[in-house]
Enzyme design. Structure first.
Site, mmCIF file in Angstrom:
data_model
loop_
_atom_site.group_PDB
_atom_site.id
_atom_site.type_symbol
_atom_site.label_atom_id
_atom_site.label_comp_id
_atom_site.label_asym_id
_atom_site.label_seq_id
_atom_site.Cartn_x
_atom_site.Cartn_y
_atom_site.Cartn_z
ATOM 1 N N GLU A 6 0.816 -1.212 0.000
ATOM 2 C CA GLU A 6 0.000 0.000 0.000
ATOM 3 C C GLU A 6 0.847 1.258 0.000
ATOM 4 O OE1 GLU A 6 -2.743 -2.386 3.089
ATOM 5 O OE2 GLU A 6 -2.853 -0.202 3.214
ATOM 6 N N CYS A 37 3.009 8.347 1.687
ATOM 7 C CA CYS A 37 3.507 7.348 2.635
ATOM 8 C C CYS A 37 3.724 6.053 1.855
ATOM 9 C CB CYS A 37 2.441 7.171 3.714
ATOM 10 S SG CYS A 37 2.797 5.876 4.874
ATOM 11 N N CYS A 89 5.566 -7.493 7.323
ATOM 12 C CA CYS A 89 6.636 -7.053 8.225
ATOM 13 C C CYS A 89 6.884 -8.137 9.260
ATOM 14 C CB CYS A 89 6.235 -5.759 8.921
ATOM 15 S SG CYS A 89 7.540 -5.106 9.998
ATOM 16 N N CYS A 91 4.430 -5.804 15.479
ATOM 17 C CA CYS A 91 3.809 -4.951 16.504
ATOM 18 C C CYS A 91 2.310 -5.266 16.553
ATOM 19 C CB CYS A 91 4.031 -3.477 16.187
ATOM 20 S SG CYS A 91 5.762 -3.090 15.918
ATOM 21 N N CYS A 142 -0.568 -3.148 14.816
ATOM 22 C CA CYS A 142 -0.330 -2.780 13.424
ATOM 23 C C CYS A 142 -0.848 -3.878 12.506
ATOM 24 C CB CYS A 142 1.168 -2.573 13.221
ATOM 25 S SG CYS A 142 1.654 -2.425 11.501
ATOM 26 N N HIS A 188 6.711 4.443 21.095
ATOM 27 C CA HIS A 188 5.492 3.839 21.667
ATOM 28 C C HIS A 188 5.522 3.664 23.175
ATOM 29 C CE1 HIS A 188 4.446 3.424 17.588
ATOM 30 N NE2 HIS A 188 5.206 2.394 17.344
ATOM 31 N N CYS A 242 -1.230 1.581 8.407
ATOM 32 C CA CYS A 242 -0.310 0.756 7.666
ATOM 33 C C CYS A 242 -0.785 -0.689 7.503
ATOM 34 C CB CYS A 242 1.002 0.967 8.382
ATOM 35 S SG CYS A 242 2.130 -0.121 9.016
HETATM 36 N N1 SAH Z 1 8.141 -0.259 10.430
HETATM 37 C C1 SAH Z 1 8.397 1.129 10.580
HETATM 38 C C2 SAH Z 1 7.716 1.994 9.536
HETATM 39 C C3 SAH Z 1 6.331 1.609 9.122
HETATM 40 S S1 SAH Z 1 5.097 1.720 10.385
HETATM 41 C C4 SAH Z 1 8.031 1.587 11.970
HETATM 42 O O1 SAH Z 1 7.368 0.845 12.700
HETATM 43 O O2 SAH Z 1 8.438 2.699 12.327
HETATM 44 C C5 SAH Z 1 4.873 3.485 10.411
HETATM 45 C C6 SAH Z 1 4.216 4.034 11.649
HETATM 46 O O3 SAH Z 1 2.834 3.650 11.710
HETATM 47 C C7 SAH Z 1 4.874 3.530 12.920
HETATM 48 O O4 SAH Z 1 5.170 4.594 13.783
HETATM 49 C C8 SAH Z 1 3.798 2.642 13.472
HETATM 50 O O5 SAH Z 1 3.920 2.513 14.841
HETATM 51 C C9 SAH Z 1 2.527 3.322 13.035
HETATM 52 N N2 SAH Z 1 1.333 2.487 13.138
HETATM 53 C C10 SAH Z 1 1.201 1.180 12.842
HETATM 54 N N3 SAH Z 1 -0.066 0.752 13.096
HETATM 55 C C11 SAH Z 1 -0.743 1.806 13.579
HETATM 56 C C12 SAH Z 1 -2.085 1.998 14.037
HETATM 57 N N4 SAH Z 1 -2.971 0.995 14.063
HETATM 58 N N5 SAH Z 1 -2.434 3.232 14.469
HETATM 59 C C13 SAH Z 1 -1.544 4.254 14.455
HETATM 60 N N6 SAH Z 1 -0.277 4.134 14.048
HETATM 61 C C14 SAH Z 1 0.133 2.923 13.607
HETATM 62 FE FE1 SF4 Z 2 6.350 -3.533 11.196
HETATM 63 FE FE2 SF4 Z 2 4.003 -2.371 11.666
HETATM 64 FE FE3 SF4 Z 2 5.761 -2.668 13.657
HETATM 65 FE FE4 SF4 Z 2 6.260 -0.883 11.688
HETATM 66 S S1 SF4 Z 2 4.573 -0.811 13.176
HETATM 67 S S2 SF4 Z 2 7.684 -2.402 12.584
HETATM 68 S S3 SF4 Z 2 5.327 -1.982 9.945
HETATM 69 S S4 SF4 Z 2 4.743 -4.328 12.531
#
Ligand code: SAH
Ligand code: SF4
Length: 381
Positions: A85, A104, A111, A115, A118, A218, A335
């Site tokens: 995406e 973005c 990934c 997390c 996410c 976080h 994301c």
């Molecule tokens: N993997 C990298 C970059 C992609 S994620 C990282 O984690 O930094 C980009 C951002 O989107 C990260 O800060 C992540 O914590 C945030 N993100 C992921 N899922 C989310 C959600 N459900 N609500 C808000 N932010 C989210």
């Molecule tokens: Fe991977 Fe999503 Fe964690 Fe970023 S926030 S490191 S994309 S699992």
């Protein structure tokens, strides 16, 4: 392809050197969508280019709009069927800020970090993206903007994937995006976000300032960050902050910290104070982002007054803090959400187990207990 490689390719075919500029204009200019439309080139050369190259690796794309057209979400199907995406966000001009168009982009399909808040993390790891697949997300958005007489102003690597775990290709893509002979976007307009891959941050520091570094923090306390960013078990928060601090000192650039605000999980006063202690005195900026709702987590965003209180604790400690509104919720612009929806619904018992585990782990983390069990990832566990 680098300009040198393109020049060599043309020279091998006895094509005059000035054609390289015409090819580059066609590829990077934003005006055309295929080799066939490169009408400045002779038909024979167009045919040779067609036979040797793909013009676009994200040609198969579905669009969805949100926020009255201010957010445009693209779901790209790659050659092997992998789904990724990219999200284009338009910010109209305001009294003290110019109009911006921020894209973005994704660096991996899925990934491996996992997390639990996410959608991409839940998908698990698919594969690294190729350099072309990264820059083509930009070319795709740039063409849409050119059609409207607009230009892309910012690129953020905050889509699917962990950019520092595909760093060679991400760096090659950024070189192409930076290069005046190719996309030509200034390094200051590019941000790479990492969940805290310390060796990757150190490698970037050695390279010097390439772009803005954002770190997904976080939580400031290890027990909680272990749950929210499983990579924390490998590189704990103190090591991440130390690497980010060294990076900021060496490059003179401010570090951005992202904090996804999750109701009752990482938004307590204790957490705000721990974060203030961690970052006090640093050349840093904190972005608080209300969690976007995603399927299969037991969590939702913190209420706005709680986020404001958290921000106020950080600001009192002298840490510059902003609250960012999330975009495109109704099309799942967090994301990986669209791709996650396409991957189908996992079995209900697996979802229930995942939710229960996350509730238990985050509750233990709130009490400050650190589990040393490896954290299972995704709902397929
Ligand atoms: N993997 C990298 C970059 C992609 S994620 C990282 O984690 O930094 C980009 C951002 O989107 C990260 O800060 C992540 O914590 C945030 N993100 C992921 N899922 C989310 C959600 N459900 N609500 C808000 N932010 C989210
Ligand atoms: Fe991977 Fe999503 Fe964690 Fe970023 S926030 S490191 S994309 S699992």
């Amino acid at each position: 392809m680098t300009p040198d490689a393109l020049a060599a390719w043309l020279a091998e075919r006895d094509v005059p050197a000035y054609r390289a500029r015409q090819v580059a204009d066609g590829v990077w200019g934003g005006a055309i969508g295929s080799i066939d439309e490169m009408r400045t080139l002779p038909a024979v050369l167009r045919a040779e280019l067609e036979a040797a190259f793909r013009f676009d690796t994200v040609a198969d794309t579905e669009m969805k709009e949100a926020d009255g057209g201010l957010t445009e979400k693209a779901l790209h199907r790659l050659a092997d069927g992998a789904l990724i995406e990219s999200v284009l966000m338009h910010y109209p001009a305001r009294p003290n800020s110019r109009e911006r168009h921020t894209l973005c982009i994704s660096s991996q399909a899925g990934c491996a970090v996992g997390c639990p808040f996410c959608a991409t993390g839940e998908l698990g790891f698919g594969r690294d993206l190729e350099v072309a697949e990264i820059v083509d997300q930009v070319r795709f958005a740039s063409r849409r903007l050119t059609d409207e007489g607009q230009r892309l102003t910012n690129i953020v690597f905050m889509g699917m994937g962990e950019p520092l775990l595909n760093l060679d290709r991400v760096l090659a893509a950024i070189e192409a995006l930076n290069d005046r002979r190719r996309f030509g976007l200034g390094a200051r307009h590019i941000t790479v976000s990492t969940s805290g891959v310390v060796p990757g941050i150190r490698r970037l520091t050695a390279l010097g300032p390439q772009f803005t570094l954002a770190v997904s923090l976080h939580a400031a306390r290890d027990p909680l960050r272990d749950v929210l960013v499983p990579l924390n078990r490998r590189w704990p928060v103190a090591e991440v902050i130390e690497a980010a601090r060294d990076h900021s000192k060496a490059t003179g650039r401010r570090i951005s910290y992202e904090v996804t605000m999750i109701g009752g999980v990482n938004d307590t006063e204790l957490d705000a104070e721990a974060m203030a202690d961690l970052l006090r005195g640093d050349h840093a900026h904190v972005n608080l982002i209300p969690m976007n709702p995603v399927a299969h987590t037991p969590w939702i965003a913190s209420p706005m007054p709680v986020i404001e209180q958290f921000a106020s604790t950080l600001r009192t400690a002298g840490i510059e803090t902003t609250i960012r509104r999330n975009r495109g919720q109704e099309v799942g612009a967090a994301c990986g959400q669209l791709a996650a929806e396409r991957s189908g619904e996992p079995p209900a018992p697996a979802v229930a187990r995942r939710r229960a585990r996350l509730v238990a782990e985050s509750a233990a983390a709130l009490l400050g207990e650190r589990s040393h069990e490896p954290s299972p990832v995704g709902v397929g566990e």
